[in-house]
Design an enzyme around this catalytic site. Structure first.
Site, PDB file in Angstrom:
ATOM      1  N   CYS A 335     134.893  44.223  55.305  1.00  0.00           N
ATOM      2  CA  CYS A 335     133.736  43.422  55.715  1.00  0.00           C
ATOM      3  C   CYS A 335     134.139  41.968  55.948  1.00  0.00           C
ATOM      4  CB  CYS A 335     132.607  43.561  54.696  1.00  0.00           C
ATOM      5  SG  CYS A 335     130.979  43.124  55.359  1.00  0.00           S
ATOM      6  N   HIS A 431     131.606  49.646  53.756  1.00  0.00           N
ATOM      7  CA  HIS A 431     131.603  49.574  52.298  1.00  0.00           C
ATOM      8  C   HIS A 431     131.560  50.989  51.734  1.00  0.00           C
ATOM      9  CE1 HIS A 431     131.108  45.258  51.949  1.00  0.00           C
ATOM     10  NE2 HIS A 431     130.093  45.286  52.807  1.00  0.00           N
TER      11      HIS A 431
END
Length: 487
Positions: A335, A431
């Site tokens: 991310c 994630h």
């Protein structure tokens, strides 16, 4: 409702364990936390819509303990710290803006109606709702407009049990001191207390329990032992990173070095690696060097990507990372970490913070522009080799460039993530990537770990069952149920 004498007294784990215990008794159990402050977020359904929103990761785990899908109503207010003084505010799953601490205090009374609305939504589908407080009700400087502890408990007419942590010391004083400092109207909902994280012969604390009752009039609902299973659950509070930063690498293990960013987000992405046999995760504290003996340097997510990128450079980690890469070491960015690995990050609208542009680490041939709405969604992906990946996305911005031609995963045939031409550097927005057992096994095998098989999800389920059994043995759970029926 479980409230604590302070932060990190174990409320989240206790709620998760009680959720599993009562669910196993056939009750429809649901978790609820009025207000959470955490950069560990999870994706949850927004009822009545096909959209997805954010809740605290702890409430996601508690929903798992209840064996039900999470919804945004289980944590209606989520504060995601972006700086020392300000946070992004997420209300019922959606971003509602940002505010500094003092400004947020003025917003809280208006948020109470949304919190109570979500609470009634959760109650409508439940036999039992177990509520988790935040911090401590003894923070009387924050009592005006409170929605996290006694402000919620008194408005929703919810009985409270106060949790004290004996492991940190001073548990008698913290319980009695909380009683002393609360005004009578805030003492009224407290029906009793319990002591958490006890080690040794519990009979040695009989006099301590009697002393708390003598000073407060509150009965004890039990003493919880040190719960070994808690270490196998994802940690929500960044306090856990302080402990992990002090753990040395084990000889012969695959070593994963993780710089501890100031605004680290979703660090529970690393949990499957922390519990994988043959892997040592080393969280590197600010001011320390990245270890030379690391098989992988992993740049985690961040709530303030550009600010953390600049802090990474101030710590000299960019030089350590370049040296690691020059030695042939592997690098992975998740991310915000993925965005840092590119050539440049642009933020023309100030979505990420006050700094509008920064040069990236240059290890991936991609660039990121912070623009548009936040992406929040669950993802069913596959690796290019065909390994299934159940993950989720929570991010601002879009990343593109030549290295996207070598994706880390495919979502409905579309590329996700990027890999450098030599295969040593990769990044992704996914994630929860390491919870995919087959993908994790193949990834670790490429780092030299033999016999990389492990089933992470089974370990979490076993830990919840173990904690539930410990709580059933040590707490007066029938009295807790009787207490809940008084609402």
């Amino acid at each position: 409702m479980l409230q604590g004498t302070g932060s990190d007294v174990g409320k989240s784990v206790l709620v998760a364990g009680l959720c599993r215990l009562f669910a196993d008794q056939g009750l429809r159990v649901r978790p609820f936390k009025p207000q959470n402050m955490s950069n560990n977020a999870a994706v949850a359904a927004i009822p009545g819509s096909d959209e997805w929103g954010e809740i605290g990761r702890a409430q996601w785990l508690q929903a798992l303990a209840c064996r039900v899908p999470p919804t945004v109503h289980m944590n209606p207010v989520l504060l995601k710290p972006q700086s020392e003084t300000g946070s992004q505010i997420v209300v019922q799953g959606r971003v509602a803006g940002a505010a500094r601490g003092r400004d947020y205090q003025r917003l809280k009374p208006a948020l109470l109606a949304r919190v109570l609305e979500s609470f009634e939504h959760v109650c409508a589908d439940a036999d039992l709702v177990i509520v988790e407080g935040a911090g401590s009700p003894a923070e009387i400087n924050l009592r005006a407009g409170d929605i996290a502890n006694m402000g919620f408990a008194t408005a929703a007419r919810v009985p409270v049990l106060l949790v004290g942590d004996i492991d940190r010391g001073g548990v008698i004083a913290s319980l009695v001191g909380t009683h002393a400092i609360l005004p009578p109207e805030d003492r009224a909902p407290i029906a009793g207390f319990l002591v958490n994280k006890f080690r040794g012969d519990v009979s040695l604390f009989d006099e301590g329990l009697a002393a708390v009752t003598r000073f407060t009039g509150w009965p004890s609902f039990g003493v919880v032992p040190w719960l070994a299973g808690a270490a196998r659950l994802p940690a929500e509070d960044s306090v856990a990173l302080e402990r992990l930063s002090r753990q040395p690498a084990r000889a012969g293990d695959v070593v994963v070095a993780v710089p501890r960013l100031e605004r680290i987000a979703n660090f529970d992405d690393l949990d499957p690696l922390l519990h994988h046999p043959g892997v040592t995760v080393v969280f590197v504290a600010p001011g320390e060097r990245l270890p030379e003996r690391a098989d992988l340097v992993l740049i985690p997510g961040s709530k303030s990507t550009i600010a953390d990128l600049l802090a990474l450079r101030r710590n000299g980690w960019d030089r350590d990372l370049a040296a690691h890469h020059a030695r042939g070491g592997r690098v992975l960015g998740l991310c915000g970490g993925y965005q840092m690995l590119g050539r440049r990050i642009r933020d023309p609208e100030g979505a990420d913070g006050e700094i509008r542009e920064a040069e990236g680490l240059g290890l991936l041939d991609v660039e990121t522009v912070m623009a548009g709405e936040k992406t929040v969604r669950p993802v069913a992906a596959r690796s290019p080799e065909g390994d299934p990946i159940e993950a989720y996305e929570i991010h601002m911005g879009a990343t593109d460039g030549p290295d996207r031609a070598r994706p880390l995963a495919l979502i409905d045939g579309r590329p996700e993530g990027a890999t450098s031409a030599d295969g040593s550097v990769a990044g992704t927005y996914l994630h929860g990537l390491f919870t995919a057992d087959r993908w994790r096994a193949h990834f670790l095998a490429n780092l030299g770990l033999t016999d990389a098989g492990s089933r992470y999800g089974d370990g979490v389920e076993a830990a919840l069952d173990e904690i539930a059994a410990d709580l059933a043995r040590t707490l007066d759970t029938p009295a807790m149920l009787r207490l809940a029926r008084t609402r």
